[in-house]
Design an enzyme around this catalytic site. Structure first.
Site, PDB file in Angstrom:
ATOM      1  N   ARG A  78       5.719  -0.543  -5.277  1.00  0.00           N
ATOM      2  CA  ARG A  78       5.538  -1.190  -3.978  1.00  0.00           C
ATOM      3  C   ARG A  78       4.596  -2.392  -4.067  1.00  0.00           C
ATOM      4  O   ARG A  78       4.551  -3.209  -3.154  1.00  0.00           O
ATOM      5  CB  ARG A  78       4.968  -0.172  -2.978  1.00  0.00           C
ATOM      6  CG  ARG A  78       5.934   0.943  -2.637  1.00  0.00           C
ATOM      7  CD  ARG A  78       5.232   2.049  -1.894  1.00  0.00           C
ATOM      8  NE  ARG A  78       4.801   1.676  -0.567  1.00  0.00           N
ATOM      9  CZ  ARG A  78       5.408   2.044   0.559  1.00  0.00           C
ATOM     10  NH1 ARG A  78       6.467   2.808   0.505  1.00  0.00           N
ATOM     11  NH2 ARG A  78       4.957   1.677   1.718  1.00  0.00           N
ATOM     12  N   HIS A 134      16.728 -36.976   0.139  1.00  0.00           N
ATOM     13  CA  HIS A 134      15.843 -37.236   1.284  1.00  0.00           C
ATOM     14  C   HIS A 134      14.398 -36.842   1.002  1.00  0.00           C
ATOM     15  O   HIS A 134      13.626 -36.622   1.908  1.00  0.00           O
ATOM     16  CB  HIS A 134      16.385 -36.508   2.519  1.00  0.00           C
ATOM     17  CG  HIS A 134      17.786 -36.914   2.833  1.00  0.00           C
ATOM     18  ND1 HIS A 134      18.090 -38.125   3.411  1.00  0.00           N
ATOM     19  CD2 HIS A 134      18.972 -36.304   2.596  1.00  0.00           C
ATOM     20  CE1 HIS A 134      19.412 -38.230   3.530  1.00  0.00           C
ATOM     21  NE2 HIS A 134      19.959 -37.139   3.043  1.00  0.00           N
ATOM     22  N   GLU A 194      17.866 -18.650  -3.333  1.00  0.00           N
ATOM     23  CA  GLU A 194      17.574 -17.353  -3.942  1.00  0.00           C
ATOM     24  C   GLU A 194      17.168 -17.524  -5.414  1.00  0.00           C
ATOM     25  O   GLU A 194      16.251 -16.859  -5.893  1.00  0.00           O
ATOM     26  CB  GLU A 194      18.799 -16.434  -3.789  1.00  0.00           C
ATOM     27  CG  GLU A 194      18.705 -15.078  -4.465  1.00  0.00           C
ATOM     28  CD  GLU A 194      17.535 -14.213  -3.988  1.00  0.00           C
ATOM     29  OE1 GLU A 194      16.853 -14.574  -3.029  1.00  0.00           O
ATOM     30  OE2 GLU A 194      17.295 -13.172  -4.631  1.00  0.00           O
ATOM     31  N   ASN A 254      -2.418   2.832   5.521  1.00  0.00           N
ATOM     32  CA  ASN A 254      -1.506   1.685   5.355  1.00  0.00           C
ATOM     33  C   ASN A 254      -1.384   1.001   6.702  1.00  0.00           C
ATOM     34  O   ASN A 254      -1.301   1.672   7.731  1.00  0.00           O
ATOM     35  CB  ASN A 254      -0.104   2.144   4.941  1.00  0.00           C
ATOM     36  CG  ASN A 254      -0.049   2.583   3.487  1.00  0.00           C
ATOM     37  OD1 ASN A 254      -1.039   2.501   2.769  1.00  0.00           O
ATOM     38  ND2 ASN A 254       1.114   3.062   3.076  1.00  0.00           N
ATOM     39  N   GLY A 255      -1.307  -0.320   6.680  1.00  0.00           N
ATOM     40  CA  GLY A 255      -1.168  -1.055   7.940  1.00  0.00           C
ATOM     41  C   GLY A 255      -2.372  -1.959   8.145  1.00  0.00           C
ATOM     42  O   GLY A 255      -3.165  -2.182   7.225  1.00  0.00           O
ATOM     43  N   TRP A 263      -2.948  -2.875  -1.413  1.00  0.00           N
ATOM     44  CA  TRP A 263      -2.567  -4.288  -1.541  1.00  0.00           C
ATOM     45  C   TRP A 263      -3.477  -5.025  -0.568  1.00  0.00           C
ATOM     46  O   TRP A 263      -3.368  -4.861   0.644  1.00  0.00           O
ATOM     47  CB  TRP A 263      -1.093  -4.444  -1.177  1.00  0.00           C
ATOM     48  CG  TRP A 263      -0.537  -5.812  -1.419  1.00  0.00           C
ATOM     49  CD1 TRP A 263      -0.028  -6.292  -2.592  1.00  0.00           C
ATOM     50  CD2 TRP A 263      -0.396  -6.866  -0.458  1.00  0.00           C
ATOM     51  NE1 TRP A 263       0.417  -7.584  -2.416  1.00  0.00           N
ATOM     52  CE2 TRP A 263       0.204  -7.964  -1.117  1.00  0.00           C
ATOM     53  CE3 TRP A 263      -0.711  -7.000   0.891  1.00  0.00           C
ATOM     54  CZ2 TRP A 263       0.482  -9.164  -0.478  1.00  0.00           C
ATOM     55  CZ3 TRP A 263      -0.435  -8.201   1.525  1.00  0.00           C
ATOM     56  CH2 TRP A 263       0.154  -9.263   0.842  1.00  0.00           C
ATOM     57  N   CYS A 270       0.786  -1.230   0.000  1.00  0.00           N
ATOM     58  CA  CYS A 270       0.000   0.000   0.000  1.00  0.00           C
ATOM     59  C   CYS A 270       0.825   1.292   0.000  1.00  0.00           C
ATOM     60  O   CYS A 270       1.844   1.400   0.677  1.00  0.00           O
ATOM     61  CB  CYS A 270      -0.900   0.037   1.222  1.00  0.00           C
ATOM     62  SG  CYS A 270      -1.956  -1.384   1.380  1.00  0.00           S
ATOM     63  N   LYS A 298       6.705  -4.551  -2.912  1.00  0.00           N
ATOM     64  CA  LYS A 298       8.141  -4.298  -2.767  1.00  0.00           C
ATOM     65  C   LYS A 298       8.539  -4.227  -1.300  1.00  0.00           C
ATOM     66  O   LYS A 298       9.531  -4.807  -0.903  1.00  0.00           O
ATOM     67  CB  LYS A 298       8.511  -2.996  -3.492  1.00  0.00           C
ATOM     68  CG  LYS A 298       9.992  -2.664  -3.466  1.00  0.00           C
ATOM     69  CD  LYS A 298      10.804  -3.708  -4.206  1.00  0.00           C
ATOM     70  CE  LYS A 298      12.299  -3.471  -4.113  1.00  0.00           C
ATOM     71  NZ  LYS A 298      13.072  -4.659  -4.520  1.00  0.00           N
ATOM     72  N   LYS A 329      13.614 -16.256  -6.927  1.00  0.00           N
ATOM     73  CA  LYS A 329      13.522 -15.321  -8.056  1.00  0.00           C
ATOM     74  C   LYS A 329      12.571 -15.876  -9.111  1.00  0.00           C
ATOM     75  O   LYS A 329      11.716 -15.164  -9.627  1.00  0.00           O
ATOM     76  CB  LYS A 329      14.889 -15.081  -8.722  1.00  0.00           C
ATOM     77  CG  LYS A 329      15.863 -14.191  -8.004  1.00  0.00           C
ATOM     78  CD  LYS A 329      15.494 -12.730  -7.989  1.00  0.00           C
ATOM     79  CE  LYS A 329      14.611 -12.392  -6.839  1.00  0.00           C
ATOM     80  NZ  LYS A 329      15.191 -12.061  -5.573  1.00  0.00           N
ATOM     81  N   GLU A 355       8.760 -15.960  -7.877  1.00  0.00           N
ATOM     82  CA  GLU A 355       8.039 -14.703  -7.663  1.00  0.00           C
ATOM     83  C   GLU A 355       7.720 -13.966  -8.952  1.00  0.00           C
ATOM     84  O   GLU A 355       6.714 -13.273  -9.022  1.00  0.00           O
ATOM     85  CB  GLU A 355       8.726 -13.807  -6.626  1.00  0.00           C
ATOM     86  CG  GLU A 355      10.045 -13.233  -6.990  1.00  0.00           C
ATOM     87  CD  GLU A 355      10.624 -12.357  -5.869  1.00  0.00           C
ATOM     88  OE1 GLU A 355       9.876 -11.846  -5.031  1.00  0.00           O
ATOM     89  OE2 GLU A 355      11.851 -12.190  -5.851  1.00  0.00           O
TER      90      GLU A 355
HETATM   91  C1  AGP Z   1      12.744 -10.340  -2.979  1.00  0.00           C
HETATM   92  O1  AGP Z   1      12.833 -10.604  -4.332  1.00  0.00           O
HETATM   93  C2  AGP Z   1      11.404 -10.338  -2.443  1.00  0.00           C
HETATM   94  N1  AGP Z   1      10.555  -9.475  -3.169  1.00  0.00           N
HETATM   95  C3  AGP Z   1      11.234 -10.343  -0.938  1.00  0.00           C
HETATM   96  O2  AGP Z   1      11.523 -11.648  -0.536  1.00  0.00           O
HETATM   97  C4  AGP Z   1      12.066  -9.376  -0.065  1.00  0.00           C
HETATM   98  O3  AGP Z   1      13.413  -9.707  -0.110  1.00  0.00           O
HETATM   99  C5  AGP Z   1      11.541  -9.417   1.378  1.00  0.00           C
HETATM  100  O4  AGP Z   1      10.219  -8.979   1.396  1.00  0.00           O
HETATM  101  C6  AGP Z   1      12.376  -8.604   2.345  1.00  0.00           C
HETATM  102  O5  AGP Z   1      12.394  -7.274   1.986  1.00  0.00           O
HETATM  103  P1  AGP Z   1      13.425  -6.263   2.624  1.00  0.00           P
HETATM  104  O6  AGP Z   1      14.794  -6.687   2.194  1.00  0.00           O
HETATM  105  O7  AGP Z   1      13.039  -4.936   2.053  1.00  0.00           O
HETATM  106  O8  AGP Z   1      13.277  -6.331   4.104  1.00  0.00           O
END
Ligand code: AGP
Length: 630
Positions: free
Chosen positions: A27, A526, A503, A101-102, A75, A2, A625, A507, A510
């Site tokens: 965001r 396993h 990671e 927001n929140g 959001w 948001c 974001k 990537k 997402e």
């Molecule tokens: C990363 O590609 C993601 N969008 C997400 O996992 C992100 O790293 C996570 O939300 C943590 O965000 P921050 O580093 O801003 O705390």
């Protein structure tokens, strides 16, 4: 997650609000809305689902006059993404408009109380409760004999006091987090902002004032900003901003200069922010290391830890806490610090740490790792550690963010704004900062001068290696085309490249919405090996190190079961010709820096697969974001 914008001044509010919302798009959001107040006292409201462009089209067809207004990108948390659930929300038949927001945790109880009083709810949101609550308090105050006639009184500050009181009186009933802005139908020169856990920044102008949930909408409008802190409330009219703290009363806020690095960013010729940010990594790494490598003393130096070397020497344990990609950096950090400094490190999901109450010795140092500096769970975990008396440090990219402000010290990444929702350059910058911290802690303990020098040599050579790693772009695109229709991927690596595998999988899932899992390569036997078939590609990170042959054996186990194998390698090995379906070559670096160099093909593979599948890589569905709710 948001976004909020607000404007009060002398110009039409709508253009600033719309442009501001566009700048907050990164965001992540699923609906948006704007409310303005026209000269006639008419409140105009537009809300729509989907992109800001559809809101802009709605407004073009039905203009929204007014020199005061508020806007929001939502959001969804409480209630689906529908126009009715989009903000702003109105309270008391349109007397009050609110963006928020929140999350209000006790909204259900408040809603029931307000329904009993006769308020009608139009949405499923928690925010609408705030709007009706403020309207209810306003009604109560206006109807009290002391205030009779206030609405038409003369002195503006006196008239506003009633409205300020209506907001102030409502806040103690809210349990949860909020950054909110309130506009009143009867007050065409008043916005009230309040914060508890969700960031708000005020832009100080001349004859006009701006509000936003981060600095991006303010760029180009003013370079003077005020960060609102928790439990502060701002009373904003076109000529003034007053800040009041819940306990301290009226305070003089610190007006800061909006740094030039916060200036507006565009794609600079790249098709997407994510691609631009991938290509920026040689530069962002140089920026992360600039001035921090101390060759003479074979160590690293940091200005902002706010601890003396002797205090740091008495640290006997480190906790790294983070979420998502930053959590993956923390895993690499664990390996680095334990290897160089022989200090025990624990990596904690911030969302778990905040409620877990583990025993933590007093000489434990806590690092929160975060790109945005606004992640609600990371902030809460650090706060809890701080309450227990621990020194908290942030490894953070966004200057002035909540975590940067609240931590006792820290290290900035200097990666520049990261707009793509998928974190790329922040990840590799975090790794380089963690490597420098490991070097620093190591030199305070057992690491020799010569070993320190060698680490510095390797760190200095890293940006060039990343530059060369980017040359795999076209190979990666070809491989992406080949596997774009797969529905499952496995990512496998060992030692330093176990977190790299996690990671890589994150990537891919997402931004392409393909299911992907990362594992330590040997762990596959396993359970996950049951997934291997001719339709499930496995991406192996196979860098030269003491576990090379071990990973090679794991690769053969996958191949023996007919699974396609994509290998990311830093040396030619004849065995690969028969074992591997596709090869991506990257430069060789020392094993402790392999996650940085190997991250590049993983980011590019995810990017090209997402593009080939027609996905919106910069704004993937359902994601935000900065995750400012828990
Ligand atoms: C990363 O590609 C993601 N969008 C997400 O996992 C992100 O790293 C996570 O939300 C943590 O965000 P921050 O580093 O801003 O705390």
């Amino acid at each position: 997650m948001c976004g909020i914008v607000g404007y009060v001044g002398k110009q039409d509010a709508c253009p600033f609000l719309l442009t501001g919302l566009r700048r907050l798009e990164y965001r992540g959001y699923d609906s948006a809305g704007i409310a303005t107040l026209g000269e006639s006292g008419n409140l105009y409201l537009a809300r729509s689902v989907g992109r800001i462009e559809s809101l802009a089209e709605q407004i073009a067809g039905s203009p929204m006059p007014g020199v005061i207004g508020i806007g929001h990108t939502r959001w969804a948390t409480h209630g689906a993404a529908t126009p009715e659930n989009a903000h702003p929300h109105l309270g008391g038949t349109g007397a009050v408009a609110v963006v928020h927001n929140g999350v209000i945790e006790n909204y259900q109880a408040l809603k029931e109380m307000l329904i009993e009083k006769g308020y009608c709810f139009q949405s499923a949101t928690d925010t609408e409760v705030i709007a009706h609550l403020i309207a209810d308090n306003l009604k109560r105050i206006l109807e009290s004999p002391v205030n009779a006639g206030t609405r038409s009184g003369t002195a503006s500050e006196g008239r506003n006091a009633v409205y300020v009181e209506a907001v102030r009186a409502s806040l103690p009933s809210l349990r949860g987090t909020y950054g909110l802005v309130v506009m009143f139908r009867d007050r065409p020169d008043l916005l009230i902002a309040a914060r508890c856990g969700s960031p708000l920044v005020l832009g100080v102008g001349r004859g006009e004032q701006f509000i936003a949930s981060d600095t991006s909408p303010l760029v180009g409008h003013t370079d003077r900003i005020i960060y609102l802190a928790d439990h502060q409330l701002a009373v904003i009219s076109k000529d003034s901003i007053q800040v009041v703290h819940r306990d301290q009363g009226r305070i003089r806020p610190e007006v800061r200069v909006l740094e030039s690095r916060d200036q507006e960013v565009d794609c600079e010729g790249y098709a997407h922010y994510m691609l631009k940010e991938i290509y920026e990594q040689p530069t962002s790494l140089r920026n992360a290391m600039r001035g921090r490598l101390d060759r003479e003393n074979a160590t690293a130096k940091f200005g902002g830890l706010n601890l003396t070397p002797s205090q740091l020497r008495s640290v006997n344990r480190i906790i790294l806490t983070a979420c998502g990609t930053s959590w993956h950096s923390a895993l690499v950090g664990e390996y680095l610090i334990e290897e160089f400094a022989r200090l025990p490190v624990e990596v904690e999901y911030a969302s778990e740490l905040r409620y877990r109450n583990p025993p933590v010795d007093h000489d434990t140092l806590i690092f929160g790792i975060t790109q945005s500096g606004e992640t609600a769970d990371t902030l809460a975990a650090l706060r809890e550690m701080k309450r227990k008396g621990h020194h908290t440090l942030a490894i953070c990219n966004v200057v002035g963010s909540s975590i940067a402000q609240e931590a006792d010290g820290g290290v900035y990444l200097h990666a520049g704004p990261e707009i793509g929702v998928a974190s790329t350059k922040a990840f590799t910058s975090q790794l380089s900062v963690l490597a420098m911290l490991a070097l620093y802690f190591g030199r305070l303990r057992y690491l020799s001068y010569e070993a320190g020098q060698r680490i510095i040599d390797n760190l200095e050579a890293l940006p060039d290696a990343v530059e060369r790693s980017l040359e795999c772009d076209s190979v990666t695109r070809r491989i992406a085309d080949k596997y774009k229709d797969a529905t499952n991927f496995l990512y496998l690596g060992r030692h330093y490249n176990f977190p790299t595998a996690l990671e890589g999988a994150l990537k891919l899932k997402e931004i392409s919405y393909i299911h992907a899992e990362g594992y330590p390569a040997a762990e596959m036997k396993h359970g996950p090996i049951a997934l291997v078939d001719e339709h499930t590609p496995s991406v192996f990170i196979l860098s030269r190190s003491h576990v090379y042959d071990k990973v090679m054996s794991n690769l053969q186990e996958v191949k023996a079961r007919g699974g396609p194998v994509i290998a990311i390698v830093d040396q030619r090995d004849k065995r690969l010709d028969t074992l591997v379906d596709d090869v991506i070559e990257i430069p060789h670096v020392e094993d402790f820096l392999q996650p940085v160099v190997a991250a590049i093909p993983l980011q590019l593979l995810a990017y090209h697969i997402a593009i080939a599948r027609g996905c919106d890589v910069d704004k993937p569905r359902n994601l935000a974001k900065s995750v400012t709710v828990e």
